[in-house]
Design a protein around this motif. Structure first.
Motif, short mmCIF file in Angstrom:
data_model
loop_
_atom_site.label_atom_id
_atom_site.label_comp_id
_atom_site.label_asym_id
_atom_site.label_seq_id
_atom_site.Cartn_x
_atom_site.Cartn_y
_atom_site.Cartn_z
N ASP A 111 -12.44 3.38 3.32
CA ASP A 111 -11.17 2.56 3.82
C ASP A 111 -10.07 3.54 4.63
N ALA A 113 -6.87 3.06 4.69
CA ALA A 113 -5.69 2.98 3.79
C ALA A 113 -5.96 4.02 2.81
N ARG A 206 -1.87 4.81 -1.15
CA ARG A 206 -2.66 3.92 -0.40
C ARG A 206 -2.39 2.66 -0.62
N ARG A 207 -1.47 2.28 -1.46
CA ARG A 207 -0.88 0.85 -1.45
C ARG A 207 0.36 0.63 -0.21
N ASP A 210 -2.23 -0.51 2.60
CA ASP A 210 -3.00 -1.60 2.48
C ASP A 210 -2.73 -2.74 3.57
N TYR A 211 -3.58 -3.43 4.21
CA TYR A 211 -3.49 -4.40 5.41
C TYR A 211 -4.44 -5.60 5.19
#
Length: 214
Positions: A111, A113, A206-207, A210-211
């Protein structure tokens, strides 16, 4: 890693790094984490992917099967560029970094992100970051990887695509060793396998990346 100063890249070498980062116009908000990947036998696929990164000289350009996929990618790129602007002010460099990270993340089945969170924790998005343990670049790769794969020239780890591919492939390698357990793979990446500090930092970072397309 037993030495907390080494783990967080703080000390005389860290001060020198801050000056270097400033000279290149890079942010110095977070210390470089001292990545401590362990040298171990590599699968042929891992060795080939890392060797290819050393040979590549230009950032990749993604190809898409449909116009919808390309539009979705461009929207992601624009949104991430806006989020990263405070950390990387130069537009061309920022976009090139995001294009390369997206490509290498997808190539490794990760990922983007997650990799943005890892880069944030490891180097604070500083291309020339060096930890006290000697880990280098955006993803804080240990120099022994260039000896295992290439000619041992650790300066290659400051090359954007090389560093990002190494970081992605190494994390994918550790995920395979840990049978898909991301928590354990992140701990292995940082040299703190089984402890929750580093994975928690990456999951938290990571948060922010996020997309969900609107």
């Amino acid at each position: 890693m037993s030495d907390p100063l080494s783990r967080h890249g703080i000390g005389r070498r860290g001060i020198t790094l801050a000056a270097l980062a400033s000279a290149f116009g890079l942010g110095t908000h977070e210390p470089a984490h001292a990545g401590a990947q362990v040298e171990e036998p590599l699968a042929d696929a891992v060795r080939s992917a890392l060797a290819a990164a050393i040979a590549d000289s230009a950032p990749p350009k993604p190809a898409f099967d449909t116009i919808e996929q390309r539009i979705a990618y461009l929207r992601w790129l624009g949104e991430m560029s806006n989020r990263l602007k405070k950390r990387q002010s130069e537009h061309v460099t920022r976009v090139e970094f995001l294009e390369t990270l997206w490509y290498e993340s997808k190539r490794a089945g990760l990922d983007p992100a997650l990799m943005l969170g890892l880069v944030q924790v490891e180097s604070g998005f500083r291309r020339y970051a060096i930890s006290n343990a000697g880990a280098r670049g955006y993803t804080q790769v240990m120099p022994f990887w260039t000896r295992v794969i290439g000619d041992g020239d650790a300066s290659r780890l400051f090359h954007m695509q090389t560093n990002l591919r190494f970081g992605c492939v190494i994390l994918r390698h550790y995920l395979a060793l840990e049978r898909g357990d991301l928590f354990m793979a992140l701990g292995r990446y940082n040299g703190s396998r089984g402890r929750d500090e580093y994975p928690s930092l990456v999951f938290g970072a990571r948060r922010a990346w996020d997309y969900a397309p609107g």
